[in-house]
Design a protein around this motif. Structure first.
Motif, PDB file in Angstrom:
ATOM      1  N   GLN A 182       0.019  -2.826  -8.937  1.00 33.67           N
ATOM      2  CA  GLN A 182      -1.422  -2.630  -8.771  1.00 33.67           C
ATOM      3  C   GLN A 182      -1.749  -1.193  -9.114  1.00 33.67           C
ATOM      4  OE1 GLN A 182      -3.548  -4.024  -5.286  1.00 33.67           O
ATOM      5  NE2 GLN A 182      -1.955  -5.502  -4.789  1.00 33.67           N
ATOM      6  N   TYR A 195      -3.170   1.847  -7.284  1.00 32.45           N
ATOM      7  CA  TYR A 195      -3.439   2.241  -5.903  1.00 32.45           C
ATOM      8  C   TYR A 195      -4.121   3.602  -5.793  1.00 32.45           C
ATOM      9  CZ  TYR A 195      -0.478  -1.604  -4.281  1.00 32.45           C
ATOM     10  OH  TYR A 195       0.042  -2.842  -4.015  1.00 32.45           O
ATOM     11  N   SER A 203     -10.164  -0.374  -3.464  1.00 33.11           N
ATOM     12  CA  SER A 203     -10.451  -1.675  -4.079  1.00 33.11           C
ATOM     13  C   SER A 203     -11.931  -2.021  -4.179  1.00 33.11           C
ATOM     14  CB  SER A 203      -9.749  -2.779  -3.275  1.00 33.11           C
ATOM     15  OG  SER A 203     -10.146  -2.731  -1.914  1.00 33.11           O
ATOM     16  N   GLU A 219      -8.426  -3.175   1.953  1.00 34.82           N
ATOM     17  CA  GLU A 219      -7.684  -1.970   1.576  1.00 34.82           C
ATOM     18  C   GLU A 219      -6.517  -1.727   2.524  1.00 34.82           C
ATOM     19  OE1 GLU A 219      -6.889   1.013  -1.098  1.00 34.82           O
ATOM     20  OE2 GLU A 219      -8.317  -0.650  -1.199  1.00 34.82           O
ATOM     21  N   ARG A 260      -3.765  -3.954   1.478  1.00 37.28           N
ATOM     22  CA  ARG A 260      -3.080  -3.424   0.296  1.00 37.28           C
ATOM     23  C   ARG A 260      -2.098  -2.334   0.686  1.00 37.28           C
ATOM     24  NH1 ARG A 260      -5.136  -1.758  -5.143  1.00 37.28           N
ATOM     25  NH2 ARG A 260      -6.345  -0.153  -4.093  1.00 37.28           N
ATOM     26  N   LEU A 261      -2.533  -1.442   1.572  1.00 35.98           N
ATOM     27  CA  LEU A 261      -1.681  -0.340   2.004  1.00 35.98           C
ATOM     28  C   LEU A 261      -0.444  -0.860   2.724  1.00 35.98           C
ATOM     29  CD1 LEU A 261      -2.901   2.974   3.579  1.00 35.98           C
ATOM     30  CD2 LEU A 261      -0.962   1.774   4.577  1.00 35.98           C
ATOM     31  N   TYR A 271       1.886   2.413  -2.989  1.00 33.84           N
ATOM     32  CA  TYR A 271       0.591   2.990  -2.621  1.00 33.84           C
ATOM     33  C   TYR A 271       0.718   4.505  -2.479  1.00 33.84           C
ATOM     34  CZ  TYR A 271      -4.041   2.852  -0.365  1.00 33.84           C
ATOM     35  OH  TYR A 271      -5.370   3.013  -0.058  1.00 33.84           O
TER      36      TYR A 271
END
Length: 504
Positions: A66, A68, A72, A229, A232-233, A240
């Motif tokens: 992704q 990072y 997002s 978010e 994602r982290l 990230y």
């Protein structure tokens, strides 16, 4: 004196005319030449396309899990638009930016009216001129015609300021949080003003709060984006952290001069001053104190200047102009009633000066060398658009003739290339600074050796271990503005062997 209805009606009419002019010029006539396709756009749009297709924010098309180094929020907006339109492309993403900047101009007009106060009631031409000049200045038109998160950040940060000025605190803090989820650095002005407004949330003031249904909606959206978010982290923290370290190292590598340090100090002092003022007199008879309007605008403007000086990106110029505009409005809004009456006669001359300043930004772009290498001359833009289309069509023909299956394409060419290719042509991949080798099986590499405005890409040899060059060919536009290198490659058995270029 114009009534509020006629004042807003006149502004909406003028903004509509300005929007049509900007859209036709930048989005319809030369949609991929003002500015040309930018590699940043690809980094931001590939995750959005993946999100629209239900694949999260995958960056597999650019050989990375992704992206990072940016939150997002922007991916989510474009992904939703792509899903609803059942189409994903650079022009549609640029249209989203245009709508965001136009919405920001609408909000800005109300902010200016609140900050100028009585002066805007007496001489609305000044506020209208300032907003229209900002909207039509060259940096803002560029910002409205590029698929970057800056345009959305302008909208969310101004929405945060406007909500706080209206006394809609819940929505103001929610928009500030959304701004962070779009672009952390450009969210600094909204966060600074949100800090100043914190005293209005203390228990003794709760009885003055009036929360509307749409504020709850904005809050729910903000919480949802923050949750995405956070997921994602937590899901890929090592990558990230590496991506954010890369982004921060880029910023840290730019010299922090005296202007940056001074603006940081001034921002901190101004925010603390507004915070204390808000604590002492945030509300007057259940309404936001008029004194706070110009102080909030001043803090926002100073923080915007600080963010621009810190980021040192040419795409941050719209925020810089916005900051200077709000600083001016704050100074005018701080005038006493008797001074406003005297100053009113200067409103029209000041509006004229603002218009000339806005036109001057286009004068810079009309120079022979343009601005930052960008040109706005119609004849130059037309040639650029023609060259880019011709070069990509020639590239398609060559790859089709060679029966290419998988091509690694320069980021600056990726979406113009996809926008004109047939479905039968090869799968396309690209790269970013943090891409890593992948088991794809490339047979061609397409690199921009010379382009517009003046950038070129190095051959991505680091992404091709185990590969060797078998043939090279350069394609050039008639005037030599564009040179595209097409390299045919083959992969050997030894994956640890460095890329082997063609013999000279």
């Amino acid at each position: 004196m114009l009534s509020p209805l006629s004042r807003w009606g006149s502004f909406l009419l003028l903004l509509s005319a300005a929007a049509i002019l900007s859209f036709v010029f930048a989005h319809a006539v030369w949609p991929l030449a003002l500015p040309p396709p930018w590699e940043d756009e690809i980094h931001f749009l590939i995750p959005a396309v993946s999100f629209a297709h239900g694949n999260g924010f995958s960056g597999a098309r650019m050989l990375t899990p992704q992206i990072y180094w940016m939150p997002s929020g922007y991916y989510i907006l474009n992904g939703i638009v792509f899903f609803l339109a059942d189409h994903a492309g650079l022009r549609l993403a640029r249209l989203v930016s245009f709508l965001c900047v136009t919405g920001a101009a609408l909000i800005l007009r109300h902010v200016v009216a609140v900050v100028l106060g009585e002066l805007d009631e007496r001489r609305p031409v000044l506020g209208t001129a300032l907003v229209l000049v900002w909207y039509l200045s060259l940096p803002v038109v560029f910002g409205a015609d590029i698929a970057r998160p800056d345009a959305l950040a302008l909208l969310t940060t101004l929405a945060a300021l406007d909500c706080l000025l209206r006394g809609r605190l819940l929505a103001g803090f929610a928009f500030a949080a959304l701004s962070v989820m779009v672009h952390p650095l450009l969210a600094l002005p909204a966060c600074a003003v949100a800090f100043c407004a914190l005293p209005m949330l203390r228990p003794s003031r709760w009885n003055t709060l009036r929360v509307r249904w749409w504020e709850w909606l904005v809050l729910v959206i903000a919480i949802a984006v923050v949750a995405v978010e956070a997921e994602r982290l937590a899901g890929d923290f090592a990558v990230y952290r590496a991506h954010w370290a890369f982004q921060l190292s880029r910023k840290a590598g730019r010299h922090a001069g005296a202007a940056v340090k001074l603006s940081a100090v001034v921002t901190f002092v101004a925010a603390c001053w507004a915070f204390v003022s808000c604590w002492r007199s945030g509300w007057v008879e259940a309404k936001l104190s008029p004194m706070l309007a110009w102080r909030f605008a001043l803090v926002f403007g100073i923080a915007a200047v600080f963010a621009h000086l810190t980021g040192k990106e040419m795409w941050y110029f719209p925020l810089l102009l916005l900051g200077l505009l709000l600083i001016l409005c704050a100074l005018l809004g701080s005038l006493r009633a008797e001074s406003v009456a005297r100053f009113g006669v200067l409103a029209i001359p000041l509006a004229a000066v603002a218009v000339l300043a806005g036109l001057a930004t286009w004068g810079i772009g009309l120079r022979a060398h343009g601005v930052y290498g960008f040109h706005v001359q119609p004849s130059v833009l037309a040639r650029i658009d023609t060259d880019l289309r011709a070069m990509t069509e020639t590239t398609h023909d060559l790859l089709a003739h060679e029966d290419a299956k998988a091509a690694l394409v320069d980021p600056s060419l990726y979406y113009p290339y996809l926008g004109q290719r047939a479905a039968t042509l090869p799968q396309d991949f690209t790269w970013n600074p943090l891409s890593r080798p992948a088991d794809i099986g490339f047979d061609h590499v397409v690199v921009l050796k010379k382009g517009y405005p003046s950038f070129a890409s190095d051959f991505p040899a680091g992404l091709l271990p185990g590969y060797a060059c078998t043939a090279e060919k350069d394609l050039s536009s008639a005037d030599g503005r564009y040179v595209i290198g097409i390299t045919t490659v083959t992969r050997g058995a030894d994956a640890a062997r460095p890329y082997v270029p063609c013999a000279s």
